[in-house]
Structure formats: C-alpha cells, structure tokens
Motif scaffolding. Sequence first.
Motif, PDB file in Angstrom:
ATOM      1  N   LYS A   8     -64.785  17.604 -67.333  1.00  0.00           N
ATOM      2  CA  LYS A   8     -63.722  18.561 -67.640  1.00  0.00           C
ATOM      3  C   LYS A   8     -62.906  17.986 -68.792  1.00  0.00           C
ATOM      4  O   LYS A   8     -62.697  16.789 -68.881  1.00  0.00           O
ATOM      5  CB  LYS A   8     -62.825  18.780 -66.430  1.00  0.00           C
ATOM      6  CG  LYS A   8     -61.730  19.806 -66.657  1.00  0.00           C
ATOM      7  CD  LYS A   8     -61.642  20.734 -65.484  1.00  0.00           C
ATOM      8  CE  LYS A   8     -60.573  21.773 -65.685  1.00  0.00           C
ATOM      9  NZ  LYS A   8     -61.064  22.980 -66.310  1.00  0.00           N
ATOM     10  N   ILE A  67     -63.362  15.735 -55.201  1.00  0.00           N
ATOM     11  CA  ILE A  67     -64.733  16.013 -54.793  1.00  0.00           C
ATOM     12  C   ILE A  67     -64.845  15.897 -53.265  1.00  0.00           C
ATOM     13  O   ILE A  67     -64.525  14.854 -52.691  1.00  0.00           O
ATOM     14  CB  ILE A  67     -65.724  15.018 -55.444  1.00  0.00           C
ATOM     15  CG1 ILE A  67     -65.500  14.913 -56.967  1.00  0.00           C
ATOM     16  CG2 ILE A  67     -67.152  15.376 -55.086  1.00  0.00           C
ATOM     17  CD1 ILE A  67     -65.726  16.168 -57.743  1.00  0.00           C
ATOM     18  N   SER A  83     -65.409  12.629 -67.984  1.00  0.00           N
ATOM     19  CA  SER A  83     -66.465  12.832 -67.002  1.00  0.00           C
ATOM     20  C   SER A  83     -66.526  11.651 -66.043  1.00  0.00           C
ATOM     21  O   SER A  83     -66.084  10.546 -66.370  1.00  0.00           O
ATOM     22  CB  SER A  83     -67.820  13.023 -67.682  1.00  0.00           C
ATOM     23  OG  SER A  83     -68.216  11.858 -68.349  1.00  0.00           O
ATOM     24  N   TYR A 122     -69.743  15.127 -63.111  1.00  0.00           N
ATOM     25  CA  TYR A 122     -68.652  16.104 -63.176  1.00  0.00           C
ATOM     26  C   TYR A 122     -67.921  15.902 -64.491  1.00  0.00           C
ATOM     27  O   TYR A 122     -67.682  14.760 -64.904  1.00  0.00           O
ATOM     28  CB  TYR A 122     -67.681  15.909 -62.006  1.00  0.00           C
ATOM     29  CG  TYR A 122     -68.363  16.068 -60.670  1.00  0.00           C
ATOM     30  CD1 TYR A 122     -68.518  17.326 -60.102  1.00  0.00           C
ATOM     31  CD2 TYR A 122     -68.876  14.968 -59.997  1.00  0.00           C
ATOM     32  CE1 TYR A 122     -69.168  17.486 -58.887  1.00  0.00           C
ATOM     33  CE2 TYR A 122     -69.524  15.112 -58.785  1.00  0.00           C
ATOM     34  CZ  TYR A 122     -69.664  16.372 -58.234  1.00  0.00           C
ATOM     35  OH  TYR A 122     -70.312  16.520 -57.037  1.00  0.00           O
ATOM     36  N   TYR A 146     -60.132  14.734 -60.558  1.00  0.00           N
ATOM     37  CA  TYR A 146     -61.366  15.172 -59.923  1.00  0.00           C
ATOM     38  C   TYR A 146     -61.186  15.065 -58.410  1.00  0.00           C
ATOM     39  O   TYR A 146     -60.873  13.983 -57.897  1.00  0.00           O
ATOM     40  CB  TYR A 146     -62.538  14.290 -60.351  1.00  0.00           C
ATOM     41  CG  TYR A 146     -62.900  14.439 -61.807  1.00  0.00           C
ATOM     42  CD1 TYR A 146     -63.831  15.380 -62.212  1.00  0.00           C
ATOM     43  CD2 TYR A 146     -62.299  13.647 -62.785  1.00  0.00           C
ATOM     44  CE1 TYR A 146     -64.170  15.529 -63.550  1.00  0.00           C
ATOM     45  CE2 TYR A 146     -62.625  13.786 -64.125  1.00  0.00           C
ATOM     46  CZ  TYR A 146     -63.559  14.727 -64.494  1.00  0.00           C
ATOM     47  OH  TYR A 146     -63.881  14.868 -65.821  1.00  0.00           O
ATOM     48  N   LEU A 178     -60.185  19.444 -61.310  1.00  0.00           N
ATOM     49  CA  LEU A 178     -61.540  19.918 -61.073  1.00  0.00           C
ATOM     50  C   LEU A 178     -61.895  19.677 -59.608  1.00  0.00           C
ATOM     51  O   LEU A 178     -62.205  18.558 -59.217  1.00  0.00           O
ATOM     52  CB  LEU A 178     -62.556  19.196 -61.965  1.00  0.00           C
ATOM     53  CG  LEU A 178     -64.001  19.615 -61.713  1.00  0.00           C
ATOM     54  CD1 LEU A 178     -64.265  21.000 -62.268  1.00  0.00           C
ATOM     55  CD2 LEU A 178     -64.961  18.621 -62.307  1.00  0.00           C
TER      56      LEU A 178
END
Length: 115
Positions: free
Chosen positions: A97, A110, A81, A95, A108, A4
């Motif tokens: 997924k 970011i 998350s 966030y 993740y 993500l």
Amino acid sequence: MAILPDDFEHEVGNLDEQVKLTVKLGDNQHVAHYILHTPDGKYHKLPFDNYEIGKGKELKGNDSKLTVVVTDTNSLTNFTSIIVTLSNKLKTEIYSKASDIDNGTVIYIITIKHR
C-alpha cells in the motif's frame, strides 16, 4: 496515514509441529512497530524472523492478529510492502500500500486464519 486490513489463509499441516512466522519489509522502508496477538491471548512485540508462534494443534481453527506499522522513508516512492511467511505448510503473502504523503505511515492489520 493509510490502513490496509486483510486476511491471510494459513493451512496448518502437522499438528505437532511449531508454526513459525517471518515478516520482512520491501521498498527500503522502516518498521516502526510489530505486534502479534496469538489465540492463547499472548502479545508478541519484536521483529519476526522464523519466530515460533505455537504448535499446529494450538493454532488450528483459530485466528492470530498481526499488526505492522511501516513508515515511508524511501524518497523515490510512497509505496510500502511487507512479506509475511508462515511455516507448517509453507505459505507466503505480499501486502502493499502507498502512504498518503511523503514520510507517511501505513498500518498493516492482517488476520491470520489458521485452518
């Protein structure tokens, strides 16, 4: 494995104040790895709980990169998350997924845009 990528828009308030980062997990998951790359070229590898990442004037106009690797360990769901919070004009983002398989991994990535 699921990835993500996302952006976190962070407005810097006080240029002389430290910006602190907190990352928490949701959904009874397990963190395999945390890493933060800040604009000063440093890598930070530890759990982030009110962790000072730099003064506002050092971060403003630059980006930091946060990577969190989460392993699905909840037998009831593959959902994962993370909750990311930055101080110095407080902002929180969630966030989430689902992993592709049971006991799978979600990465993740970011980009924190300090504006």
